[in-house]
Design a protein around this motif. Structure first.
Motif, PDB file in Angstrom:
ATOM      1  N   ALA A  19       0.732  -1.154  -0.159  1.00 20.36           N
ATOM      2  CA  ALA A  19       0.066  -0.003  -0.159  1.00 20.36           C
ATOM      3  C   ALA A  19       0.857   1.323   0.056  1.00 20.36           C
ATOM      4  CB  ALA A  19      -1.037   0.083   1.138  1.00 20.36           C
ATOM      5  N   PHE A  20       1.904   1.297   0.650  1.00 18.21           N
ATOM      6  CA  PHE A  20       2.740   2.348   0.828  1.00 18.21           C
ATOM      7  C   PHE A  20       3.600   2.552  -0.625  1.00 18.21           C
ATOM      8  CE2 PHE A  20       3.258   4.353   4.840  1.00 18.21           C
ATOM      9  CZ  PHE A  20       2.081   3.654   5.776  1.00 18.21           C
ATOM     10  N   PHE A  21       3.971   1.271  -1.034  1.00 18.50           N
ATOM     11  CA  PHE A  21       4.838   1.328  -2.309  1.00 18.50           C
ATOM     12  C   PHE A  21       4.129   1.767  -3.437  1.00 18.50           C
ATOM     13  CE2 PHE A  21       6.719  -0.651  -5.863  1.00 18.50           C
ATOM     14  CZ  PHE A  21       8.163  -0.313  -5.573  1.00 18.50           C
ATOM     15  N   LYS A  22       2.735   1.375  -3.382  1.00 16.60           N
ATOM     16  CA  LYS A  22       1.678   1.751  -4.437  1.00 16.60           C
ATOM     17  C   LYS A  22       1.427   3.225  -4.488  1.00 16.60           C
ATOM     18  CE  LYS A  22       0.332   0.333  -7.246  1.00 16.60           C
ATOM     19  NZ  LYS A  22       1.406   1.248  -7.590  1.00 16.60           N
ATOM     20  N   LEU A  23       1.383   3.814  -3.081  1.00 11.24           N
ATOM     21  CA  LEU A  23       0.814   5.242  -3.381  1.00 11.24           C
ATOM     22  C   LEU A  23       2.165   6.094  -3.267  1.00 11.24           C
ATOM     23  CD1 LEU A  23      -2.217   5.175  -1.221  1.00 11.24           C
ATOM     24  CD2 LEU A  23      -1.994   5.357  -3.666  1.00 11.24           C
ATOM     25  N   SER A  24       3.406   5.496  -3.395  1.00 11.28           N
ATOM     26  CA  SER A  24       4.469   6.241  -3.334  1.00 11.28           C
ATOM     27  C   SER A  24       4.761   7.024  -2.133  1.00 11.28           C
ATOM     28  CB  SER A  24       4.593   7.152  -4.566  1.00 11.28           C
ATOM     29  OG  SER A  24       4.305   6.690  -5.744  1.00 11.28           O
ATOM     30  N   VAL A  25       4.236   6.449  -1.068  1.00 15.85           N
ATOM     31  CA  VAL A  25       4.368   7.423   0.314  1.00 15.85           C
ATOM     32  C   VAL A  25       5.267   6.631   1.336  1.00 15.85           C
ATOM     33  CG1 VAL A  25       2.089   8.338   0.040  1.00 15.85           C
ATOM     34  CG2 VAL A  25       2.491   6.238   1.285  1.00 15.85           C
ATOM     35  N   GLY A  26       5.739   7.524   2.292  1.00 18.07           N
ATOM     36  CA  GLY A  26       6.438   7.094   3.543  1.00 18.07           C
ATOM     37  C   GLY A  26       7.846   7.547   3.221  1.00 18.07           C
ATOM     38  N   PHE A  51       6.144   8.346  11.138  1.00 15.47           N
ATOM     39  CA  PHE A  51       6.645   9.669  11.651  1.00 15.47           C
ATOM     40  C   PHE A  51       5.903  10.757  10.952  1.00 15.47           C
ATOM     41  CE2 PHE A  51       9.799   6.889  13.692  1.00 15.47           C
ATOM     42  CZ  PHE A  51       9.944   7.288  14.895  1.00 15.47           C
ATOM     43  N   ILE A  52       5.837  10.697   9.792  1.00 13.22           N
ATOM     44  CA  ILE A  52       4.911  11.821   9.137  1.00 13.22           C
ATOM     45  C   ILE A  52       3.688  12.119   9.929  1.00 13.22           C
ATOM     46  CG2 ILE A  52       3.852  12.475   7.028  1.00 13.22           C
ATOM     47  CD1 ILE A  52       6.317  11.251   5.543  1.00 13.22           C
ATOM     48  N   CYS A  53       2.865  10.818  10.125  1.00 14.13           N
ATOM     49  CA  CYS A  53       1.655  11.104  10.585  1.00 14.13           C
ATOM     50  C   CYS A  53       1.756  11.824  12.178  1.00 14.13           C
ATOM     51  CB  CYS A  53       0.951   9.777  10.934  1.00 14.13           C
ATOM     52  SG  CYS A  53       0.312   9.133   9.368  1.00 14.13           S
ATOM     53  N   LEU A  90      -8.035  14.462  10.229  1.00 11.20           N
ATOM     54  CA  LEU A  90      -7.113  14.522  11.554  1.00 11.20           C
ATOM     55  C   LEU A  90      -7.531  13.340  12.592  1.00 11.20           C
ATOM     56  CD1 LEU A  90      -8.123  18.362  12.168  1.00 11.20           C
ATOM     57  CD2 LEU A  90      -5.774  17.284  12.421  1.00 11.20           C
ATOM     58  N   PHE A  91      -8.579  12.917  12.671  1.00  9.89           N
ATOM     59  CA  PHE A  91      -8.768  11.776  13.193  1.00  9.89           C
ATOM     60  C   PHE A  91      -7.880  10.538  12.881  1.00  9.89           C
ATOM     61  CE2 PHE A  91     -11.065   7.695  14.237  1.00  9.89           C
ATOM     62  CZ  PHE A  91     -11.078   7.724  15.594  1.00  9.89           C
ATOM     63  N   LEU A  92      -7.791  10.311  11.657  1.00 10.22           N
ATOM     64  CA  LEU A  92      -7.034   9.439  11.202  1.00 10.22           C
ATOM     65  C   LEU A  92      -5.706   9.467  11.062  1.00 10.22           C
ATOM     66  CD1 LEU A  92      -9.016   8.791   7.590  1.00 10.22           C
ATOM     67  CD2 LEU A  92      -8.921   7.193   9.297  1.00 10.22           C
ATOM     68  N   VAL A  93      -5.063  10.642  10.913  1.00  9.81           N
ATOM     69  CA  VAL A  93      -3.627  11.239  11.040  1.00  9.81           C
ATOM     70  C   VAL A  93      -3.138  11.102  12.283  1.00  9.81           C
ATOM     71  CG1 VAL A  93      -3.497  13.585  11.205  1.00  9.81           C
ATOM     72  CG2 VAL A  93      -1.940  12.277   9.943  1.00  9.81           C
ATOM     73  N   LYS A  94      -3.865  11.309  13.313  1.00  9.98           N
ATOM     74  CA  LYS A  94      -3.659  11.448  14.820  1.00  9.98           C
ATOM     75  C   LYS A  94      -3.678   9.958  15.419  1.00  9.98           C
ATOM     76  CE  LYS A  94      -4.336  14.901  17.512  1.00  9.98           C
ATOM     77  NZ  LYS A  94      -5.284  16.289  18.254  1.00  9.98           N
ATOM     78  N   TYR A  95      -4.884   9.137  15.201  1.00 11.14           N
ATOM     79  CA  TYR A  95      -5.077   7.796  15.898  1.00 11.14           C
ATOM     80  C   TYR A  95      -4.705   6.763  14.837  1.00 11.14           C
ATOM     81  CZ  TYR A  95      -6.881  11.412  19.137  1.00 11.14           C
ATOM     82  OH  TYR A  95      -6.985  12.465  19.955  1.00 11.14           O
ATOM     83  N   VAL A  96      -5.582   6.957  13.841  1.00  7.31           N
ATOM     84  CA  VAL A  96      -6.063   5.508  13.169  1.00  7.31           C
ATOM     85  C   VAL A  96      -4.519   5.069  12.537  1.00  7.31           C
ATOM     86  CG1 VAL A  96      -7.275   4.319  11.437  1.00  7.31           C
ATOM     87  CG2 VAL A  96      -8.309   5.972  13.061  1.00  7.31           C
ATOM     88  N   ALA A  97      -4.071   5.895  11.815  1.00  5.98           N
ATOM     89  CA  ALA A  97      -2.787   5.472  11.218  1.00  5.98           C
ATOM     90  C   ALA A  97      -1.546   5.008  11.789  1.00  5.98           C
ATOM     91  CB  ALA A  97      -2.395   6.503  10.074  1.00  5.98           C
ATOM     92  N   PRO A  98      -1.394   5.876  12.811  1.00  7.80           N
ATOM     93  CA  PRO A  98      -0.104   5.555  13.478  1.00  7.80           C
ATOM     94  C   PRO A  98      -0.282   4.103  14.200  1.00  7.80           C
ATOM     95  CG  PRO A  98      -0.618   7.737  14.354  1.00  7.80           C
ATOM     96  CD  PRO A  98      -1.718   7.222  13.214  1.00  7.80           C
ATOM     97  N   LEU A  99      -1.546   3.877  14.885  1.00  4.22           N
ATOM     98  CA  LEU A  99      -1.819   2.559  15.379  1.00  4.22           C
ATOM     99  C   LEU A  99      -1.744   1.547  14.625  1.00  4.22           C
ATOM    100  CD1 LEU A  99      -4.683   3.065  18.045  1.00  4.22           C
ATOM    101  CD2 LEU A  99      -2.682   2.004  18.330  1.00  4.22           C
ATOM    102  N   THR A 100      -2.419   1.631  13.215  1.00  3.26           N
ATOM    103  CA  THR A 100      -2.469   0.645  12.357  1.00  3.26           C
ATOM    104  C   THR A 100      -1.083   0.123  11.870  1.00  3.26           C
ATOM    105  OG1 THR A 100      -4.586   1.438  11.504  1.00  3.26           O
ATOM    106  CG2 THR A 100      -3.668  -0.034  10.050  1.00  3.26           C
ATOM    107  N   ILE A 101      -0.338   1.267  11.695  1.00  6.74           N
ATOM    108  CA  ILE A 101       1.083   1.138  11.239  1.00  6.74           C
ATOM    109  C   ILE A 101       1.939   0.284  12.306  1.00  6.74           C
ATOM    110  CG2 ILE A 101       3.342   2.103  10.431  1.00  6.74           C
ATOM    111  CD1 ILE A 101       1.487   4.684   9.334  1.00  6.74           C
ATOM    112  N   THR A 102       1.607   0.828  13.469  1.00  5.90           N
ATOM    113  CA  THR A 102       2.497   0.147  14.645  1.00  5.90           C
ATOM    114  C   THR A 102       2.355  -1.223  14.749  1.00  5.90           C
ATOM    115  OG1 THR A 102       2.737   2.297  15.619  1.00  5.90           O
ATOM    116  CG2 THR A 102       3.241   0.541  17.042  1.00  5.90           C
ATOM    117  N   VAL A 103       0.993  -1.518  14.857  1.00 12.73           N
ATOM    118  CA  VAL A 103       0.620  -3.026  15.069  1.00 12.73           C
ATOM    119  C   VAL A 103       1.039  -3.809  14.081  1.00 12.73           C
ATOM    120  CG1 VAL A 103      -1.381  -4.308  15.560  1.00 12.73           C
ATOM    121  CG2 VAL A 103      -1.332  -2.266  16.719  1.00 12.73           C
ATOM    122  N   ILE A 104       0.748  -3.435  12.928  1.00 14.26           N
ATOM    123  CA  ILE A 104       1.076  -4.199  11.652  1.00 14.26           C
ATOM    124  C   ILE A 104       2.677  -4.460  11.505  1.00 14.26           C
ATOM    125  CG2 ILE A 104       1.003  -4.535   9.166  1.00 14.26           C
ATOM    126  CD1 ILE A 104      -1.569  -3.222   9.046  1.00 14.26           C
TER     127      ILE A 104
END
Ligand code: PHE
Length: 455
Positions: free
Chosen positions: A229-236, A399-401, A433-447
């Motif tokens: 997903a990161f590679f595809k969207l060229s992010v991170g 870290f960007i999030c 804002l909700f996604l960038v503060k909570y959802v994305a960092p948690l998802t990335i860390t757990v995975i």
């Protein structure tokens, strides 16, 4: 020196359409044509696609909006962006530094696969790699990748080719090229898709692509899906920060990101539709992995009517896709050198390309001279791929999030995403804002922790 170059008029994308073409050109690449079908084939078909989609929505897309926003605000390269936006604490610029490093590591293996794709256009056109017998197509591919001279030659050729476009600049090089190539890409993809869907095994191929088998989904597979997903969207890793810095001030960033994500997903699914029905029609297995593109496809396609033409078209498609993506990765270090050290575009591109030829050759030679040289049990080629997709890009995204959600802060995010109050998309910004503060960092860390077997 730095201030002089920052205040000088910057080259940027000139039209809304140009923004979309360049950004989509970055997202669409070998990730769609080579990685997506291979990984879907290996990891349970639709089940993998569902996990991939969830990681895209919960993490990838969020990081994309964040990066584009930061870049447009700072009007700077990936590293300087953090210095400009948060001068008090220089350590955030490490995100940008890691991004510049990732750009080198990704290009090291990416330009090699792109080299094979370019080589295959000529080899398929001359009939050299076509045969209905996979043993023959496999021998043809082996011959190419185990030949050190050919491997390095095609890689360098690709580097010079994209380097020449980058030297031409952001609007006259990147924007102009991607604007011309993107429509051709869609046209070829639809042609191959229609050909494949009218084959007798189409139903079995589609069933494989769309019926989930969750038994294959382990922690490692989930990490692979998020990495994709990161590679595809060229992010991170700063590509979207860099491209964001060329965005027009009136561009609606969340809408642009959403459109690019959907179009990119469409290309991936279309690539799957072009490949799997053909694979099933001629009795091949979908789990061929990375060699699917170079061994299975020539064998499968050469059996169908007008197959030779379609194999050539297929590799032209791959070359077009890879070009837009490589331009965007190369732009990360080039923009940095250009802005930070005031080097001309020609100089910064030449320096980057030479460095890349050196690093890249360790990937190019990993199937021949350096076959036995391994890091953590992986060849250099596999190591660069694993390190960037499964580690550097997700960590960079995390870290960007954290920076956007917790350091830069809500007020600045609201101003940046509403184009200083010109756009009335308050609800969308609140969701972001909700996604960038909570959802994305948690998802990335757990995975990450699960995938690396830490928890
Ligand atoms: N998104 C590109 C692809 O799918 C690869 C890429 C990665 C491009 C990172 C830019 C930055 O092929």
């Amino acid at each position: 020196m730095q201030n002089v170059t920052v205040t000088k008029a910057r080259d940027s994308f000139t039209t809304g359409l140009g923004v979309i073409a360049a950004t989509l050109g970055s997202a669409v690449g070998l990730g769609n044509i080579w990685k997506f079908p291979a990984l879907t084939g290996l990891n349970g078909g639709a089940a993998f696609i569902i996990v991939y989609l969830l990681s895209t929505l919960m993490a990838g897309l969020v990081v994309m909006v964040a990066e584009l926003m930061l870049g447009r605000r700072s009007k700077s390269d990936a590293l300087t962006t953090f210095k400009v936006l948060h001068p008090k604490n220089a350590s955030w610029a490490l995100i940008g530094a890691a991004g510049v490093l990732s750009a080198f590591l990704i290009l090291a293996f990416y330009t090699e696969v792109a080299g094979w794709v370019f080589a295959y256009i000529f080899k398929a056109a001359s009939g050299a790699v076509l045969s209905s017998d996979p043993k023959v197509t496999s021998a043809g591919f082996e011959k190419l990748i185990t030949d050190p001279v050919q491997s390095v030659f095609w890689q360098c050729l690709v580097l010079v080719f994209v380097g020449a476009i980058i030297v031409a600049g952001v609007s006259k090089g990147i924007e102009k090229t991607t604007k011309r190539l993107m429509p051709v890409l869609f046209l070829i993809l639809v042609m191959i898709g229609v050909r494949s869907l009218t084959l007798p095994g189409a139903a079995a191929g589609l069933e494989f692509l769309f019926r989930p088998d969750f038994s294959k989904v382990t922690g490692g597979v989930v990490l692979t899906a998020m990495g994709l997903a990161f590679f595809k969207l060229s992010v991170g890793m700063g590509t979207m920060i860099t491209y964001g810095s060329y965005f027009r001030d009136d561009q609606n960033i969340p809408m642009t990101a959403l459109r690019v994500m959907l179009a990119d997903l469409t290309v991936s699914i279309l690539a799957g539709i072009a490949i799997f029905p053909a694979v099933f029609t001629y009795g091949f297995k979908p789990e061929a992995g990375p060699s699917l593109l170079f061994i299975t496809i020539p064998a499968v396609f050469s059996q169908m009517p007008f197959g030779n033409v379609f194999v050539v078209l297929f590799f032209v498609l791959g070359a077009i896709a890879a070009t837009g993506a490589m331009l965007s990765i190369l732009e990360v270090p080039v923009a940095y050198l250009h802005q930070r050290f005031g080097m001309s575009r020609f100089k910064s591109t030449a320096l980057t390309v030479i460095l890349l030829a050196l690093i890249g050759s360790t990937a190019a030679l990993s199937n021949s001279v350096l076959a036995n040289f391994k890091l953590f049990g992986m060849t250099m080629f596999d190591f660069y791929d694993f390190l960037t997709s499964n580690l550097l890009m997700p960590v960079g995204g995390l870290f960007i999030c954290l920076f956007v959600g917790w350091v830069w802060g809500e007020e600045k995010v609201r101003a940046a995403l509403s184009n200083d109050g010109q756009l009335k998309n308050g609800a969308i910004i609140s969701i972001f804002l909700f996604l960038v503060k909570y959802v994305a960092p948690l998802t990335i860390t757990v995975i990450l922790l699960r995938g690396l077997k830490i928890i």
